[in-house]
Motif scaffolding. Structure first.
Motif, PDB file in Angstrom:
ATOM      1  N   GLU A  31       0.874  -1.491  -0.013  1.00 45.35           N
ATOM      2  CA  GLU A  31      -0.068   0.036   0.056  1.00 45.35           C
ATOM      3  C   GLU A  31       0.898   1.203   0.004  1.00 45.35           C
ATOM      4  N   GLU A  32       1.995   1.405   0.981  1.00 47.19           N
ATOM      5  CA  GLU A  32       2.699   2.384   0.766  1.00 47.19           C
ATOM      6  C   GLU A  32       3.426   2.609  -0.458  1.00 47.19           C
ATOM      7  N   LYS A  33       3.931   1.427  -1.132  1.00 49.18           N
ATOM      8  CA  LYS A  33       4.430   1.407  -2.619  1.00 49.18           C
ATOM      9  C   LYS A  33       3.633   2.155  -3.552  1.00 49.18           C
ATOM     10  N   LEU A  34       2.169   1.585  -3.578  1.00 47.85           N
ATOM     11  CA  LEU A  34       1.201   2.177  -4.619  1.00 47.85           C
ATOM     12  C   LEU A  34       0.846   3.715  -4.244  1.00 47.85           C
ATOM     13  N   GLU A  35       0.960   3.926  -2.807  1.00 49.39           N
ATOM     14  CA  GLU A  35       0.764   5.533  -2.734  1.00 49.39           C
ATOM     15  C   GLU A  35       1.998   6.215  -3.162  1.00 49.39           C
ATOM     16  N   ALA A  36       2.971   5.902  -3.025  1.00 51.00           N
ATOM     17  CA  ALA A  36       4.324   6.693  -3.459  1.00 51.00           C
ATOM     18  C   ALA A  36       4.183   6.883  -5.025  1.00 51.00           C
ATOM     19  N   ALA A  37       3.719   5.822  -5.960  1.00 48.46           N
ATOM     20  CA  ALA A  37       3.376   5.764  -7.216  1.00 48.46           C
ATOM     21  C   ALA A  37       2.519   6.907  -7.544  1.00 48.46           C
ATOM     22  N   ARG A  38       1.444   6.861  -6.900  1.00 38.60           N
ATOM     23  CA  ARG A  38       0.393   7.738  -7.287  1.00 38.60           C
ATOM     24  C   ARG A  38       1.002   9.295  -6.884  1.00 38.60           C
ATOM     25  N   THR A  39       1.787   9.554  -5.918  1.00 39.01           N
ATOM     26  CA  THR A  39       2.177  11.056  -5.583  1.00 39.01           C
ATOM     27  C   THR A  39       2.991  11.495  -6.737  1.00 39.01           C
ATOM     28  N   TYR A  40       3.901  10.647  -7.019  1.00 37.63           N
ATOM     29  CA  TYR A  40       4.932  10.759  -8.043  1.00 37.63           C
ATOM     30  C   TYR A  40       4.385  11.112  -9.405  1.00 37.63           C
TER      31      TYR A  40
END
Length: 225
Positions: A11-20
């Protein structure tokens, strides 16, 4: 030294990708929304279009043959029982066809190249012309004995087909052979029955076209015993 782990969960990895992606779209907003220039459009139009088709899986003919060989091997292993059953069924059908051909050949050996009506007519005329010759009746008795054995064999083939295959084209083919044998057997037996009564009786019935081979020739039907 290994790179430190930034994200501990998916979930943290998916949220970081969205932020990028949001930050990138914000930085490149003007460029992404800008109209296409003539130079960019010309480059896009002049670029050769790549044909879209089925990818080449096998580079050489040897690899292609080997792939086909492996596919057939896997297919046969998967459908072994079904293919074996089809082969056995085809073999049985060929066996019955051969038996029917043998029955027809044995019948033709008795009648020769003549039709049923001509063959029986020849026996009838032979008896009429030789009424006192005992061999004239023996010829018909011998013929009937041969035909009865042939009919018994043909009927056993029909029974075997019914038991193994039931109704179908194989049964129709074997029944045709039985019918041809019955047609000749019935006609010869009818002539012998009238001949035993007497030559005069046979001549009278023959003149009235009352013999079975004459009736069958007129009406194209014959009774099967």
């Amino acid at each position: 030294m290994a790179k430190p782990r930034l994200y501990n969960t998916p979930e943290e990895k998916l949220e970081a990708a969205r932020t990028y992606r949001r930050a990138y779209n914000a930085r490149q907003r003007n460029k992404l929304l800008a109209p296409e220039t003539k130079t960019t459009k010309a480059k896009r139009d002049s670029a050769p279009s790549m044909p879209v088709g089925r990818p080449c899986i096998h580079d050489t003919p040897d690899k292609k043959r080997e792939a086909r060989r492996r596919y057939r091997q896997v297919y046969y292993e998967r459908h072994r029982d079904e293919l074996r059953a089809k082969k056995q069924e085809k073999s049985r059908s060929k066996c019955w066809t051969t038996q029917c051909a043998d029955i027809d050949a044995r019948l033709q050996a008795v009648t020769g190249s003549s039709s049923t009506a001509n063959f029986v007519e020849g026996l009838c005329k032979y008896f009429v012309s030789h009424p006192n010759d005992p061999d004239s009746l023996d010829v018909m008795r011998t013929t009937i004995g041969i035909l009865e054995n042939l009919h018994q064999h043909a009927q056993s083939v029909v029974d075997n087909v019914i038991e193994k295959r039931g109704m179908g084209c194989d049964l129709s083919r074997t029944q045709d052979s039985v019918f041809r044998v019955c047609r000749v057997l019935t006609a010869v037996d009818d002539v012998l029955t009238h001949a035993i009564v007497g030559v005069g009786h046979l001549i009278e019935v023959h003149g009235q076209r009352g013999l079975k081979h004459q009736i069958a020739q007129d009406n194209m039907t014959v009774a099967i015993p």
